[in-house]
Design a protein around this motif. Structure first.
Motif, short mmCIF file in Angstrom:
data_model
loop_
_atom_site.label_atom_id
_atom_site.label_comp_id
_atom_site.label_asym_id
_atom_site.label_seq_id
_atom_site.Cartn_x
_atom_site.Cartn_y
_atom_site.Cartn_z
N GLY A 1 0.85 -1.19 0.00
CA GLY A 1 0.00 0.00 0.00
C GLY A 1 0.88 1.23 0.00
O GLY A 1 1.43 1.63 -1.01
N GLU A 2 1.06 1.78 1.17
CA GLU A 2 1.92 2.95 1.32
C GLU A 2 3.28 2.47 1.78
O GLU A 2 3.39 1.60 2.64
CB GLU A 2 1.29 3.88 2.37
CG GLU A 2 1.93 5.22 2.42
CD GLU A 2 1.18 6.16 3.37
OE1 GLU A 2 1.33 7.37 3.19
OE2 GLU A 2 0.48 5.68 4.27
N CYS A 3 4.35 3.03 1.21
CA CYS A 3 5.71 2.64 1.56
C CYS A 3 6.53 3.92 1.65
O CYS A 3 6.58 4.69 0.69
CB CYS A 3 6.24 1.70 0.48
SG CYS A 3 7.82 0.95 0.90
N PHE A 4 7.17 4.17 2.81
CA PHE A 4 7.86 5.44 2.98
C PHE A 4 8.97 5.36 4.02
O PHE A 4 9.05 4.41 4.80
CB PHE A 4 6.86 6.54 3.38
CG PHE A 4 6.17 6.29 4.69
CD1 PHE A 4 6.69 6.80 5.87
CD2 PHE A 4 5.00 5.53 4.75
CE1 PHE A 4 6.05 6.57 7.08
CE2 PHE A 4 4.36 5.30 5.95
CZ PHE A 4 4.89 5.81 7.13
N VAL A 5 9.82 6.38 4.00
CA VAL A 5 10.89 6.56 4.98
C VAL A 5 10.57 7.85 5.73
O VAL A 5 10.56 8.92 5.13
CB VAL A 5 12.26 6.71 4.28
CG1 VAL A 5 13.37 6.94 5.31
CG2 VAL A 5 12.56 5.50 3.42
N PRO A 6 10.28 7.78 7.03
CA PRO A 6 10.01 9.01 7.78
C PRO A 6 11.26 9.89 7.85
O PRO A 6 12.37 9.40 8.07
CB PRO A 6 9.63 8.52 9.18
CG PRO A 6 9.37 7.06 9.04
CD PRO A 6 10.15 6.59 7.87
N LEU A 7 11.05 11.19 7.65
CA LEU A 7 12.15 12.15 7.65
C LEU A 7 11.92 13.20 8.73
O LEU A 7 10.83 13.31 9.28
CB LEU A 7 12.25 12.84 6.29
CG LEU A 7 12.42 11.93 5.07
CD1 LEU A 7 12.28 12.73 3.78
CD2 LEU A 7 13.77 11.24 5.12
N CYS A 8 12.95 13.99 9.02
CA CYS A 8 12.79 15.13 9.91
C CYS A 8 13.58 16.30 9.34
O CYS A 8 14.64 16.12 8.75
CB CYS A 8 13.22 14.81 11.34
SG CYS A 8 14.97 14.52 11.53
N GLU A 9 13.02 17.50 9.50
CA GLU A 9 13.69 18.72 9.05
C GLU A 9 14.63 19.20 10.14
O GLU A 9 14.25 19.28 11.31
CB GLU A 9 12.67 19.84 8.80
CG GLU A 9 11.92 19.73 7.52
CD GLU A 9 11.00 20.92 7.29
OE1 GLU A 9 10.47 21.00 6.18
OE2 GLU A 9 10.81 21.75 8.20
N VAL A 10 15.86 19.50 9.75
CA VAL A 10 16.84 20.08 10.67
C VAL A 10 17.51 21.25 9.97
O VAL A 10 17.43 21.38 8.75
CB VAL A 10 17.90 19.05 11.12
CG1 VAL A 10 17.28 17.91 11.90
CG2 VAL A 10 18.70 18.52 9.95
N MET A 11 18.16 22.08 10.75
CA MET A 11 18.92 23.20 10.19
C MET A 11 20.39 22.82 10.23
O MET A 11 20.88 22.32 11.24
CB MET A 11 18.68 24.47 11.00
CG MET A 11 17.24 24.96 10.96
SD MET A 11 16.72 25.51 9.35
CE MET A 11 17.33 27.18 9.34
N ARG A 12 21.10 23.05 9.12
CA ARG A 12 22.53 22.79 9.04
C ARG A 12 23.21 24.06 8.54
O ARG A 12 22.68 24.77 7.70
CB ARG A 12 22.81 21.66 8.04
CG ARG A 12 22.42 20.30 8.52
CD ARG A 12 23.61 19.65 9.22
NE ARG A 12 23.26 18.41 9.85
CZ ARG A 12 23.50 17.22 9.34
NH1 ARG A 12 24.05 17.10 8.17
NH2 ARG A 12 23.17 16.14 10.02
N ARG A 13 24.38 24.30 9.05
CA ARG A 13 25.14 25.47 8.67
C ARG A 13 26.13 25.09 7.57
O ARG A 13 26.94 24.19 7.75
CB ARG A 13 25.87 26.03 9.87
CG ARG A 13 26.35 27.42 9.69
CD ARG A 13 26.92 27.94 11.01
NE ARG A 13 27.38 29.27 10.82
CZ ARG A 13 26.80 30.34 11.31
NH1 ARG A 13 25.74 30.21 12.07
NH2 ARG A 13 27.28 31.54 11.08
N LYS A 14 26.03 25.77 6.42
CA LYS A 14 26.94 25.54 5.30
C LYS A 14 27.44 26.90 4.82
O LYS A 14 26.63 27.78 4.51
CB LYS A 14 26.22 24.85 4.13
CG LYS A 14 26.17 23.37 4.22
CD LYS A 14 25.66 22.81 2.91
CE LYS A 14 25.37 21.34 3.08
NZ LYS A 14 24.67 20.79 1.95
N HIS A 15 28.73 27.04 4.77
CA HIS A 15 29.35 28.28 4.28
C HIS A 15 28.82 29.50 5.03
O HIS A 15 28.56 30.54 4.42
CB HIS A 15 29.15 28.44 2.77
CG HIS A 15 29.58 27.24 1.98
ND1 HIS A 15 30.89 26.83 1.90
CD2 HIS A 15 28.86 26.34 1.27
CE1 HIS A 15 30.96 25.74 1.15
NE2 HIS A 15 29.74 25.42 0.76
N GLY A 16 28.63 29.34 6.34
CA GLY A 16 28.20 30.46 7.17
C GLY A 16 26.72 30.77 7.15
O GLY A 16 26.28 31.71 7.80
#
Length: 168
Positions: free
Chosen positions: A27-42
């Motif tokens: 039926g439904e097939c998924f990978v649960p994700l989470c939003e995070v903040m990452r610092r790249k190039h300041g």
């Protein structure tokens, strides 16, 4: 809803292969994700990380058929909770928690915002609102929170995005 264990980093490939090989049985097939903040190039950027690395969630009415065809996958895949030839789905509470925290369409735990007042964390925006008691650790500099949940029949600690905008 059942959970499959797959090699870390192969979750998306597993989802695509399961949908391709198993067809209507999945039926439904998924990978649960989470939003995070990452610092790249300041600069801070939003990124999506796997909430449960090494696991894929799926709904099916034919778990026995899926289990028998898992050997067709080119890498190790097993149904979590399978013992004595029985496959145990997630409990009602686990499914309810997952649906309450994640966006139902994207299966993503969105970024939360809150404040610290004294020794108390108060989340005023995002899926962690009302879930403050489950927070076990906060890293204000990396904008992360670790929450304790019961999943797969045991207690797990997962990290999610949380920005603390002020502390008093």
């Amino acid at each position: 809803m059942y959970v499959l264990q797959v090699p870390g980093g192969r979750e998306r490939a597993a989802v695509e292969l399961l949908q391709k090989l198993m067809g209507d049985a999945v039926g439904e097939c998924f990978v649960p994700l989470c939003e995070v903040m990452r610092r790249k190039h300041g600069e801070w950027h939003r990124e999506e990380l796997r909430l449960f690395p090494g696991y894929v969630f799926l709904t099916t009415s034919d778990v026995e058929g899926i289990a028998q065809r898992l050997h067709e996958m080119p890498f190790f895949v097993r149904i979590v909770g399978g013992h004595d030839e029985r496959y145990v789905p997630l409990s009602h509470d686990e499914v309810a928690w997952l649906q309450a925290l994640t966006n139902v369409e994207t299966h993503t735990v969105e970024f939360s915002e809150g404040v610290i007042e004294g020794d108390e964390v108060k989340v005023w925006k995002g899926p962690l609102k009302g879930q403050e008691a489950k927070i076990v650790k906060i890293d204000r500099h990396k904008r992360l929170a670790w929450i304790e949940i019961k999943m797969f029949g045991r207690t797990k600690v997962v990290k999610v995005g949380l920005e603390i905008v002020s502390k008093s």
